[in-house]
Design a protein around this motif. Structure first.
Motif, PDB file in Angstrom:
ATOM      1  N   LEU A 188       0.823  -1.207   0.000  1.00 42.70           N
ATOM      2  CA  LEU A 188       0.000   0.000   0.000  1.00 42.70           C
ATOM      3  C   LEU A 188       0.859   1.260   0.000  1.00 42.70           C
ATOM      4  CD1 LEU A 188      -2.705  -1.180   2.555  1.00 42.70           C
ATOM      5  CD2 LEU A 188      -3.084  -0.755   0.113  1.00 42.70           C
ATOM      6  N   GLN A 192       1.111   4.261  -2.900  1.00 41.01           N
ATOM      7  CA  GLN A 192       1.009   5.686  -2.594  1.00 41.01           C
ATOM      8  C   GLN A 192       2.210   6.448  -3.158  1.00 41.01           C
ATOM      9  OE1 GLN A 192       1.121   6.748   1.614  1.00 41.01           O
ATOM     10  NE2 GLN A 192      -0.429   8.316   1.255  1.00 41.01           N
ATOM     11  N   ARG A 197      -3.626   3.940  -6.701  1.00 45.47           N
ATOM     12  CA  ARG A 197      -4.545   3.563  -5.628  1.00 45.47           C
ATOM     13  C   ARG A 197      -5.267   2.282  -6.007  1.00 45.47           C
ATOM     14  NH1 ARG A 197      -9.249   7.395  -2.920  1.00 45.47           N
ATOM     15  NH2 ARG A 197      -9.553   6.158  -1.024  1.00 45.47           N
ATOM     16  N   VAL A 222      -6.754   0.328   7.946  1.00 44.15           N
ATOM     17  CA  VAL A 222      -6.193   1.183   6.888  1.00 44.15           C
ATOM     18  C   VAL A 222      -7.090   1.141   5.654  1.00 44.15           C
ATOM     19  CG1 VAL A 222      -4.227   1.568   5.346  1.00 44.15           C
ATOM     20  CG2 VAL A 222      -3.841   0.858   7.726  1.00 44.15           C
ATOM     21  N   ARG A 225     -10.398   2.981   6.242  1.00 42.73           N
ATOM     22  CA  ARG A 225     -10.177   4.427   6.226  1.00 42.73           C
ATOM     23  C   ARG A 225      -9.988   4.959   4.808  1.00 42.73           C
ATOM     24  NH1 ARG A 225      -5.872   4.601   9.224  1.00 42.73           N
ATOM     25  NH2 ARG A 225      -4.348   4.842   7.536  1.00 42.73           N
ATOM     26  N   GLU A 226      -9.291   4.195   3.975  1.00 49.93           N
ATOM     27  CA  GLU A 226      -8.997   4.625   2.610  1.00 49.93           C
ATOM     28  C   GLU A 226     -10.098   4.259   1.619  1.00 49.93           C
ATOM     29  OE1 GLU A 226      -6.387   6.466   1.726  1.00 49.93           O
ATOM     30  OE2 GLU A 226      -5.732   6.515   3.828  1.00 49.93           O
ATOM     31  N   GLU A 227     -11.154   3.624   2.099  1.00 50.55           N
ATOM     32  CA  GLU A 227     -12.271   3.180   1.253  1.00 50.55           C
ATOM     33  C   GLU A 227     -11.808   2.241   0.135  1.00 50.55           C
ATOM     34  OE1 GLU A 227     -15.843   6.040   0.870  1.00 50.55           O
ATOM     35  OE2 GLU A 227     -14.054   7.296   0.630  1.00 50.55           O
ATOM     36  N   ILE A 228     -10.871   1.377   0.477  1.00 49.81           N
ATOM     37  CA  ILE A 228     -10.433   0.311  -0.418  1.00 49.81           C
ATOM     38  C   ILE A 228     -11.223  -0.939  -0.048  1.00 49.81           C
ATOM     39  CG2 ILE A 228      -8.482  -1.153  -1.106  1.00 49.81           C
ATOM     40  CD1 ILE A 228      -6.634   1.220  -0.408  1.00 49.81           C
TER      41      ILE A 228
END
Length: 328
Positions: A188, A192, A197, A222, A225-228
């Motif tokens: 990840l 970045q 993404r 994580v 939070r990152e909407e993955i």
């Protein structure tokens, strides 16, 4: 994230239109759908694992398993270029004929770490699956120390995956792995650093993982939070959890589904296993905090040192370790 936050995130993923399902007879209840991260897609909370497809002696049985799942609302199909020497994709491709492709959110994975190898595997998977596009294409088994660097290098696999997306061969991109939460985090971070993404990430999430080198504790927050999109796998730990006799298969599935995952992918090697997964999904209600703690208490002893999580602590599940030629 604490358990309460997990529960709130799980409920947020579930589609409101399925709230009325509980009022229907069990056989008529719909399979709950959940949001696939930020993609705008909705997928069944239970997904059919591809590794178990291709192991049946009779090809027709594999096709029946896939179609039983699709006919009953399981739309997420998992697969991989290397499963069962290609038989999993070949059989799934046959099952997706006669209008079944339209019912499926189709995912497969590739092993190649360089652009040339990855591109060739993508095209071979499309041919086997008898489709012109994948809904989700993932880089398989991020389990080697140099995987992040090699994948994102010039001429690496990520270039092939991005080109596949631009060409309409893949809608969304992700990666998978079962070895180490730290390696997932490094992948990840590499994304970045390269301005990339991922749409989805797949990893083991089960009642044992919570105790040892945990993806749930380190990676899941994580991704949320990152909407993955979170794709949970190995809810039964490759059957090793059941061998411990500490918990049942339905308990394992309910635990995995009570996490904020878009889908829990589980092996269905028979029609009976399909029906078991359908029942759990149709009847699903998130576990309470008390129920979660009870399951964790029952599995604490057998989870010690990752002895039953062989995908973390051995090479038992490491296809690309046993076959480095698949990496290119």
């Amino acid at each position: 994230m604490n358990r309460r936050e997990f529960l709130e995130a799980t409920l947020a993923l579930m589609v409101a239109s399925n709230a009325i399902a509980a009022s229907k007879p069990p056989s008529a209840r719909e399979i709950p759908r959940r949001k696939l991260g930020r993609t705008g897609e909705q997928v069944s909370c239970i997904g059919l694992g591809g590794a178990h497809i291709g192991r049946q002696k009779d090809e027709a049985e594999s096709i029946r398993i896939i179609r039983r799942a699709l006919d009953n609302g399981i739309n997420f199909l998992d697969n991989c270029w290397d499963y069962n020497e290609g038989q999993s994709e070949l059989r799934m491709g046959k099952a997706l004929q006669d209008g079944y492709r339209a019912k499926a959110f189709l995912m497969t994975k590739i092993d190649g770490r360089d652009k040339k190898t990855a591109a060739a595997q993508i095209d071979e998977s499309l041919q086997r699956l008898r489709t012109d596009h994948l809904d989700l294409l993932q880089l398989h088994e991020i389990i080697h120390d140099n995987d992040p660097e090699r994948s994102f290098a010039q001429g690496g696999a990520i270039e092939a995956m991005e080109e596949a997306r631009k060409a309409g061969k893949a809608r969304f991109l992700g990666f998978t792995g079962h070895k180490s939460p730290a390696m997932h985090l490094r992948m990840l971070e590499a994304a970045q650093q390269h301005g990339f993404r991922f749409d989805a990430v797949q990893m083991p999430l089960n009642v044992l993982d919570a105790h040892y080198d945990s993806f749930e504790k380190r990676v899941l927050p994580v991704l949320v939070r990152e909407e993955i999109a979170v794709l949970g796998m190995k809810p039964l730990g490759g059957s090793f959890i059941l061998q411990s006799k500490a918990v049942t298969a339905p308990e394992c599935l309910r635990y995995a589904l009570s996490l904020p995952v878009s889908v829990t992918i589980t092996g269905m090697d028979s029609l009976a296993r399909v029906d078991q997964a359908l029942k759990v999904a149709r009847d699903f209600q998130p576990l309470s905090e008390k129920q979660v703690q009870a399951l964790l208490a029952k599995t604490e002893k057998v989870a010690k040192d990752g002895a039953l999580e062989k995908y973390k602590t051995s090479i038992h599940f490491d296809g690309t370790t046993k076959h480095p030629e698949w990496l290119g």
